[in-house]
Motif scaffolding. Structure first.
Motif, PDB file in Angstrom:
ATOM      1  N   PRO A  19       0.857  -1.219  -0.019  1.00  0.00           N
ATOM      2  CA  PRO A  19      -0.110   0.081  -0.015  1.00  0.00           C
ATOM      3  C   PRO A  19       0.870   1.240  -0.088  1.00  0.00           C
ATOM      4  CG  PRO A  19       0.318  -1.103   2.195  1.00  0.00           C
ATOM      5  CD  PRO A  19       1.008  -1.913   1.396  1.00  0.00           C
ATOM      6  N   LYS A  20       0.121   2.355  -0.323  1.00  0.00           N
ATOM      7  CA  LYS A  20       0.970   3.777  -0.095  1.00  0.00           C
ATOM      8  C   LYS A  20       1.252   3.742   1.307  1.00  0.00           C
ATOM      9  CE  LYS A  20      -0.145   8.659  -0.889  1.00  0.00           C
ATOM     10  NZ  LYS A  20       0.608   8.813   0.112  1.00  0.00           N
ATOM     11  N   PRO A  21       2.727   4.115   1.249  1.00  0.00           N
ATOM     12  CA  PRO A  21       3.163   4.077   2.605  1.00  0.00           C
ATOM     13  C   PRO A  21       2.651   5.062   3.792  1.00  0.00           C
ATOM     14  CG  PRO A  21       5.086   4.326   1.182  1.00  0.00           C
ATOM     15  CD  PRO A  21       3.937   4.426   0.329  1.00  0.00           C
ATOM     16  N   SER A  22       2.074   4.695   4.773  1.00  0.00           N
ATOM     17  CA  SER A  22       1.454   5.363   5.979  1.00  0.00           C
ATOM     18  C   SER A  22       1.933   4.656   7.339  1.00  0.00           C
ATOM     19  CB  SER A  22       0.101   5.375   5.649  1.00  0.00           C
ATOM     20  OG  SER A  22      -0.504   6.371   6.796  1.00  0.00           O
ATOM     21  N   PHE A  23       2.319   5.381   8.495  1.00  0.00           N
ATOM     22  CA  PHE A  23       2.734   4.872   9.325  1.00  0.00           C
ATOM     23  C   PHE A  23       1.483   4.126  10.067  1.00  0.00           C
ATOM     24  CE2 PHE A  23       6.577   7.576   9.275  1.00  0.00           C
ATOM     25  CZ  PHE A  23       7.568   6.614   9.039  1.00  0.00           C
ATOM     26  N   VAL A  24       0.493   4.960  10.077  1.00  0.00           N
ATOM     27  CA  VAL A  24      -0.784   4.567  10.552  1.00  0.00           C
ATOM     28  C   VAL A  24      -1.960   4.647   9.559  1.00  0.00           C
ATOM     29  CG1 VAL A  24      -0.077   5.673  13.069  1.00  0.00           C
ATOM     30  CG2 VAL A  24      -1.353   7.175  11.461  1.00  0.00           C
ATOM     31  N   ARG A  25      -3.074   4.067  10.116  1.00  0.00           N
ATOM     32  CA  ARG A  25      -4.190   4.077   9.065  1.00  0.00           C
ATOM     33  C   ARG A  25      -5.259   3.811  10.269  1.00  0.00           C
ATOM     34  NH1 ARG A  25      -2.464   3.319   3.809  1.00  0.00           N
ATOM     35  NH2 ARG A  25      -0.360   2.016   3.667  1.00  0.00           N
ATOM     36  N   ASN A  26      -5.818   4.804  10.971  1.00  0.00           N
ATOM     37  CA  ASN A  26      -6.708   4.622  12.155  1.00  0.00           C
ATOM     38  C   ASN A  26      -7.400   5.964  12.002  1.00  0.00           C
ATOM     39  OD1 ASN A  26      -7.897   4.308  14.207  1.00  0.00           O
ATOM     40  ND2 ASN A  26      -6.281   3.608  15.669  1.00  0.00           N
ATOM     41  N   ILE A 126       5.929   2.110  17.952  1.00  0.00           N
ATOM     42  CA  ILE A 126       7.003   2.687  16.999  1.00  0.00           C
ATOM     43  C   ILE A 126       6.246   3.481  15.882  1.00  0.00           C
ATOM     44  CG2 ILE A 126       9.102   2.449  15.830  1.00  0.00           C
ATOM     45  CD1 ILE A 126      10.061   2.294  18.577  1.00  0.00           C
ATOM     46  N   LEU A 127       5.524   2.804  15.373  1.00  0.00           N
ATOM     47  CA  LEU A 127       4.645   3.348  14.041  1.00  0.00           C
ATOM     48  C   LEU A 127       3.926   4.506  14.453  1.00  0.00           C
ATOM     49  CD1 LEU A 127       3.401   0.391  12.228  1.00  0.00           C
ATOM     50  CD2 LEU A 127       5.170   1.676  11.623  1.00  0.00           C
ATOM     51  N   LYS A 128       3.258   4.732  15.587  1.00  0.00           N
ATOM     52  CA  LYS A 128       2.789   5.779  15.980  1.00  0.00           C
ATOM     53  C   LYS A 128       3.780   6.911  16.483  1.00  0.00           C
ATOM     54  CE  LYS A 128      -0.266   4.166  19.223  1.00  0.00           C
ATOM     55  NZ  LYS A 128      -1.363   4.626  20.227  1.00  0.00           N
ATOM     56  N   LEU A 129       4.918   6.409  17.098  1.00  0.00           N
ATOM     57  CA  LEU A 129       5.648   7.573  17.389  1.00  0.00           C
ATOM     58  C   LEU A 129       6.327   8.102  16.233  1.00  0.00           C
ATOM     59  CD1 LEU A 129       7.955   8.308  19.670  1.00  0.00           C
ATOM     60  CD2 LEU A 129       9.119   6.629  18.789  1.00  0.00           C
ATOM     61  N   LEU A 130       6.691   7.548  15.241  1.00  0.00           N
ATOM     62  CA  LEU A 130       7.507   8.050  13.993  1.00  0.00           C
ATOM     63  C   LEU A 130       6.221   9.013  13.192  1.00  0.00           C
ATOM     64  CD1 LEU A 130       9.274   5.006  12.366  1.00  0.00           C
ATOM     65  CD2 LEU A 130      10.109   7.061  13.850  1.00  0.00           C
ATOM     66  N   ASN A 131       4.996   8.643  13.506  1.00  0.00           N
ATOM     67  CA  ASN A 131       3.687   9.506  12.868  1.00  0.00           C
ATOM     68  C   ASN A 131       3.709  10.697  13.762  1.00  0.00           C
ATOM     69  OD1 ASN A 131       1.567   9.818  10.974  1.00  0.00           O
ATOM     70  ND2 ASN A 131       0.257   9.710  12.912  1.00  0.00           N
ATOM     71  N   HIS A 132       3.683  10.736  14.934  1.00  0.00           N
ATOM     72  CA  HIS A 132       3.817  11.877  15.983  1.00  0.00           C
ATOM     73  C   HIS A 132       4.836  12.743  15.505  1.00  0.00           C
ATOM     74  CE1 HIS A 132       0.330  11.040  18.359  1.00  0.00           C
ATOM     75  NE2 HIS A 132       0.814   9.914  18.764  1.00  0.00           N
ATOM     76  N   ALA A 133       6.129  12.143  15.243  1.00  0.00           N
ATOM     77  CA  ALA A 133       7.212  12.874  15.004  1.00  0.00           C
ATOM     78  C   ALA A 133       7.094  13.411  13.476  1.00  0.00           C
ATOM     79  CB  ALA A 133       8.586  11.669  14.947  1.00  0.00           C
ATOM     80  N   GLY A 134       6.329  13.013  12.844  1.00  0.00           N
ATOM     81  CA  GLY A 134       6.444  13.608  11.248  1.00  0.00           C
ATOM     82  C   GLY A 134       7.214  13.143  10.440  1.00  0.00           C
TER      83      GLY A 134
END
Ligand code: R2B
Ligand code: URA
Length: 316
Positions: A19-26, A126-134
Motif C-alpha cells: 500500500p501507499k506508505p503510511s505509519f498509521v491507518r486509523n 513505534i509506528l505511532k511514534l514516527l507518525n507523531h514525529a512527522g
C-alpha cells in the motif's frame, strides 16, 4: 490427528502490492487529544515527539535489551556520532522496563523481546511514534537483527529473509480480531534484500537469501525433541524439517511473520537478518561457546551498520 499438508503452493503466493506508505491507518487517532505510548514510556502530551524523533531514518529492532544497547553504542562509533562532553547514550524508554530504546542521530535501536505478541505491541507504538514525529514513511527503513536456527546452513551464516511464513508455511500472519481471523501478508522488500546481500558480501559476511519460518514456540513449534513435552518421534521431526528445507525454508525464528506483515501493512521498507546459531538438521540444543555466539550475533549488526553508513555517505 493428521498433520496439515505443507506441500501446498501457498508458500509461492505472489506478494500483493504494497500500500501507499503510511505509519498509521486509523481514523480514531485523529480524535485523540493525547496519545500515551505506554510500553515506551513516552506520550504526546509531556514529550515533544517531533523535536525528539523527526530525523529518524533507520529503526533497528532486536530481541535482547543488552544486545540493542550494545548496538546503539556500536552505531555511535560507526557513525562517529559526537556527544556533548560528559553525556552518554541513554535508554529513552527507561520509564518502562518492557523495551529499551536508544537514538543515535537518525538511527533508533530498540529491543522487542521474544515472540510475536511482544513485537506486535512495540511495532504499533513505534509506528505511532514516527507518525507523531512527522517522519516520512517513504524514507524510513526497519530492520530486525536476530538469531535463528538454520536448516542445512553452516552455523554463523546470516539469513536475509525473502519472505516470512508460519509453522505450516503460509506467508501471512493470522490475527484474531472481533471474533474473525484476519490474514496479513508477510512479504519483505526484494530490492532492499539485494542491497543488503551486496553489503554483506562487501564486508565478507557469509549471508544467504531464503524463506524464514516463524513459529509461536521455540520447542514443539520448531519441531524440537528436547522440550518438556514431545509427542512425536525423531523421524517425524526430521521428515518435517527436511520437507520445510526442500520448500526453501532457510531458518526458523519467532518474530519475522509479524515484523514483515506489519511493515508491509504500513508500506514501510523492511528487512529481517538473522544469524543461525545451529543447524537444525543436526540437532536441537544450542551449545556453542558464549564468545563464539557473541561474535555471530554481531554479524547482522555489522551488515546493517555498513548499509546505513553507505546510505549516509560515511566512510572510514
Ligand atoms: C530467536 O531467538 C529467540 C528464541 O531463543 C526468539 O526471539 C527468536 O526469534
Ligand atoms: N532462535 C530460535 O527461535 N530458534 C533457534 O533454533 C535458535 C534461535
Amino acid at each position: 490427528m493428521e498433520p496439515i499438508n505443507i506441500d501446498n503452493d501457498i508458500i509461492n503466493m505472489e506478494p500483493p502490492p504494497s500500500p501507499k506508505p503510511s505509519f498509521v491507518r486509523n481514523a480514531n487517532l485523529a480524535n485523540m487529544k493525547e496519545d500515551y505510548l505506554y510500553h515506551l514510556a513516552l506520550d504526546s502530551k509531556n514529550h515533544d515527539l517531533r523535536d525528539m524523533f523527526k530525523d529518524v531514518k533507520f529503526v533497528c529492532f532486536g530481541g535482547s535489551p543488552s544486545r540493542m544497547k550494545a548496538f546503539a553504542f556500536y552505531m555511535k562509533d560507526q557513525l562517529k556520532y559526537k556527544m556533548i562532553a560528559g553525556q552518554t547514550l541513554e535508554n529513552i524508554s527507561k520509564g518502562s522496563d518492557r523495551y529499551v530504546l536508544y537514538k543515535v542521530g537518525p538511527v533508533l535501536s530498540v529491543s522487542h523481546g521474544m515472540g510475536i505478541p511482544s513485537l506486535s505491541i512495540l511495532i504499533h507504538e513505534i509506528l505511532k511514534l514516527l507518525n507523531h514525529a512527522g517522519c516520512d514513511p517513504d524514507s524510513v527503513v526497519f530492520f530486525r537483527l536476530g538469531t535463528s536456527g538454520g536448516l542445512g546452513l553452516e552455523p554463523g551464516t546470516v539469513v536475509i529473509s525473502e519472505a516470512a511464513v508460519d509453522g505450516i508455511l503460509r506467508p501471512y500472519m493470522e490475527v484474531a480480531t472481533l471474533g474473525m481471523i484476519i490474514q496479513y501478508p508477510a512479504f519483505l522488500c526484494p530490492e532492499l534484500n539485494k542491497e543488503l546481500l551486496d553489503t554483506a558480501k562487501s564486508i565478507g559476511c557469509q549471508s544467504v537469501l531464503g524463506k524464514t519460518m516463524c513459529t509461536y514456540d521455540f520447542y514443539e513449534g520448531q519441531a524440537r525433541l528436547d522440550g518438556a513435552f514431545c509427542d512425536y518421534t525423531e523421524e517425524d521431526k526430521m521428515n518435517f524439517l527436511k520437507r520445510a528445507h526442500a520448500r526453501g525454508i532457510a531458518n526458523i525464528e519467532m518474530e519475522s511473520l509479524c515484523f514483515a506483515a506489519m511493515c508491509h501493512r504500513a508500506g514501510v521498507k523492511s528487512a529481517v537478518l538473522c544469524v543461525t546459531l545451529l543447524n537444525r538438521l543436526e540437532g536441537d540444543q544450542i551449545s556453542t561457546p558464549h564468545d563464539v555466539m557473541e561474535e555471530w550475533q554481531c554479524r547482522p549488526q555489522r551488515i546493517v551498520a555498513a548499509f546505513i553508513k553507505q546510505k549516509l555517505g560515511i566512510t572510514d
